[in-house]
Every structure is written in structure tokens, then in C-alpha cells.
Scaffold this active site. Sequence first.
Site, PDB file in Angstrom:
ATOM      1  N   GLU A 219       0.882  -1.168   0.000  1.00 50.75           N
ATOM      2  CA  GLU A 219       0.000   0.000   0.000  1.00 50.75           C
ATOM      3  C   GLU A 219       0.912   1.209   0.000  1.00 50.75           C
ATOM      4  O   GLU A 219       1.545   1.528   1.000  1.00 50.75           O
ATOM      5  CB  GLU A 219      -0.934  -0.028   1.213  1.00 50.75           C
ATOM      6  CG  GLU A 219      -2.042   0.996   1.146  1.00 50.75           C
ATOM      7  CD  GLU A 219      -1.638   2.343   1.742  1.00 50.75           C
ATOM      8  OE1 GLU A 219      -1.476   3.308   0.945  1.00 50.75           O
ATOM      9  OE2 GLU A 219      -1.477   2.435   2.951  1.00 50.75           O
TER      10      GLU A 219
ATOM     11  N   CYS B  91      -2.583   8.983   3.218  1.00 52.49           N
ATOM     12  CA  CYS B  91      -2.334   8.497   1.863  1.00 52.49           C
ATOM     13  C   CYS B  91      -3.586   8.542   0.998  1.00 52.49           C
ATOM     14  O   CYS B  91      -3.502   8.701  -0.226  1.00 52.49           O
ATOM     15  CB  CYS B  91      -1.769   7.088   1.895  1.00 52.49           C
ATOM     16  SG  CYS B  91      -2.739   5.910   2.844  1.00 52.49           S
TER      17      CYS B  91
END
Length: 478
Positions: free
Chosen positions: A250, A284
Site C-alpha cells: 500500500e 495516503c
Amino acid sequence: MPKYESLLYINGEWCSAADGGTRAVINPATEEVVGSVAQATDSDIQRAIDAAQRGFEHWRSVSPQERKSILKRVAARILEQRESLAVSITLEQGKPLEEARLEIDRTVDAFEWCAEEATRTYGRLLPQRKAGSREMVIREPIGPVAGFSPWNFPAAMAARKIAAALGAGCSMVIKPSEEAPAICAGLVQACHDAGVPPGVINLLLGPSDKISTRLIESSVIKKISLTGSVPVGRKVSSLAGQFLKPVTMELGGHAPVIIFDDADVEKAAAMTAAFKFRNAGQVCLGVSRVFVQQNVYEQFLDCFLAHVSRLKLGNGMDPDVTMGPLANQRRLDAMEAMVADAKARGATVRYGGKRWGDQGYFWEPTVITDIGDDALLMREEPFGPVVPVVSFVNFEEVIERANQLPLGLAGYAFTRSLVRSTAIVDALEAGWLGVNNFSPALSEAPFGGMKDSGIGYEGGPEGFASYTQIKFVSQDSL
């Protein structure tokens, strides 16, 4: 508050590094030392690897129902310590205390959901092709796992990895950020208190390059899970590829938010401002580029600036504060570089634009307009409280601009049109989409990106399954 020492946890015991080495942990709001973190040596790393191997041999044979019960106890233990764990996040990472409390709630949810998923790891019985035969697909735990978690959500991101790995029957060596180690230590202590056997969960702290290299190169470790930046992801996945090890990555994003002219502009502005500056923009999935349709641009900008002006910057321990500091000096330097680049290209700073105060890593919430797509801020993830707001004319134009980067983690849009909603979902190149909202991070939902934003998924059945491997079995009666 007294200073603490974050220790290593190996084979069910807390211990200092073999050579006693430590590193200071800094409060980003005050720049004061709040604790120290052990620095694992080569021998410590090897002990953790060996422990994970022994732990896996036992844990894989523990029934899913028993693993479920233990993970439920982990969740309960974390919930009991919600306030103290939240305080540790704020002291190390800087986010407002209320945000830290909500992160603990997400952490509890991850353990509870993975506890239940432990009993839902189903195989498959294939239709019989001949009498007396059985063909089936079964899932089993993949083996000892190395997990690397970040500093921006140090509890929730570590929990996603630990809970899924343990729920699937794997052991884990978790390596959190050295800048926010205490909360991960708290999660590991909750595992210890809940009865997770020795060796099943191990905690290493220290130099990331050395620890990650040793773990990935070890024949014991069977899978790698990383949450981090694109450059780090490239390095880790390349090394893992040399050993043919599966990875979950990720990585970074640069999420566009698209405001169409039929949206509820005032509501969209309020929601965008709240989401953008959560965790000082160090998210993010967060807002990175705001595209507003030309005929509602000024209306949106006025509303957006009004909400930004009401943010209160300060120490996250202050209950009135709505935005804390950046986590470290590196993020301050990055904000300064991006704003300077924007100004040099003729952009306008409509709000903020500079460091705040003379103590702590604070940067003002910053809004920039009149900026071209070639600016650094439009090309690279800011990962901080700086946001460009630009206009667009039509659907085709904004889709091309939104998708032009090699990143595809998240994307958002606001519109009242069902036709346009469907079209935007089909067109945006991102793994995480929100229409008229900023998608909640649900334990039962897969979380992953497209393009350079990642490989595989965390969360949901998809993420849980990545900690298993498949066997096809064909069996005949003699």
C-alpha cells in the site's frame, strides 16, 4: 509525563537490544524527547525470525475458533486502554487527541473483524467427475510474515497486518516506524495479555534498511506486507522478487477531488476541508488535488477558505486543536519546497503558506490557486497541509488531468447526477473511490491502489486471503 523506552518483543518476552542501543523519540509538537526506541542488532533480528518459525508451527494448528477467541480478547484489551494508547499516538505522531481516539476505534474494529474472518476462510468442493473421487480447494496459512507499518496511522496500519496475519494462522514479525513505536508496542502487549502464544507475534525496532533486508532474505519469511512510500515500495518489492516472495504494497497516492457544477457546493467545500487537513494532511487517501468546475469555482473557493480559516493549529493534546504538527522535519522541508516551487511558477497562495511558530513541526494550512499541472504540487504527493484548487471546463478534461499521474490510490467526486456518478466511477483510475463522501476505511472493505500506488489489498476478505495459500486436492478411493 515520564519518558519511556520502547523495547523489542521476541518469543513472548520484552527485551532491550543485544548491545543496549537506543534512539530518541521526539514529540513533533514540542521537539522534546518523550522516549527512546531500541535498535535491534543482527542477533536480535535472527532471534525474532527463529521465534516466528517456532510460533508458526504451533499457531497454524490452533483452530480458527480459538484464534477468533484470542483476537476478540486482543480487541477488548485495546479498547480498555483506549485513552492511554491514544495519548501515545498524539505524543509521538502529533495528531489531535480526538483523531487518535478514532484511530484506536479503527484498530479495535480490525481485530474484531479479523477474529470473525478467521472462521470464514472457506475452501471449495468441486463437482464430482467420477464415483469415489473428491476434488477440493483448501486454504492454509502462508507462513511467517514480515510486516512494515508507517508513522502516519501507526495503530490502524499495524493492526490491519497483525490481525489478518494472526487470524489466518500466520506468525508475524512487525516492524513499525521508529518515529512512533509506542503504539505498536501497546498492540503487541495487548496480544501478549490476550494469550497469543510466544513467537506468534514479534516486534523489531531499529534501522529499517537492515531489518527489512534481513527479514526479506530469510527463508523463514514467506510474505511481505508494507505500507509506505513508492520509492520504498519499489526497493522492498524488488528485493522480495529476488526470492519469489509475495508482497502486499500500500503505497503513495495523489488523490483528485472533483467538484461538478451540480454538486452541493457548500457541503462539498466543508467536507473537503475537513478531510484534507485531518492528520495535518498526512493521509495516503487524503485530498491532494481539488478540481472545481469553472462556473462554481469561485463559490467553492470562498466556502473552502472560510472553513480552512476556522482550523485551530496547535499541540494535539489541547482539546480545542483541530490540526496538529507534521510528524517530522522532513515533512516541513517538503512543504517549503512545494510552496516555493508553486510561487516560482506564478501560483497564488490564498491562505497560509509558511511554517507556524518557532517550536514544533507546524505548517499553516495552505491553499494555492492559479497553479499549472506541471508544478511539483500537482505532480507529487504533498503528504501535508498544502492543497491546490484549480478549475476545469468539462468531464473529459478533468478525467484526463486526474488520471495523468502514475499514481492511483484514491479519488473522489461530488455530483447530484446518477449518470455522472456512474461515469466517474468507471473513468477514475484509482482503487478507492468516494462519490459525495470520503470513503470510510472499513475493516470489511479491500484497500489497495492501481498503477504505482500498490500491489494487492489490505482489509476485507481480499486482504485476509493474501495471508493464505491454496492447495488443490484430488482424492480417489482405492
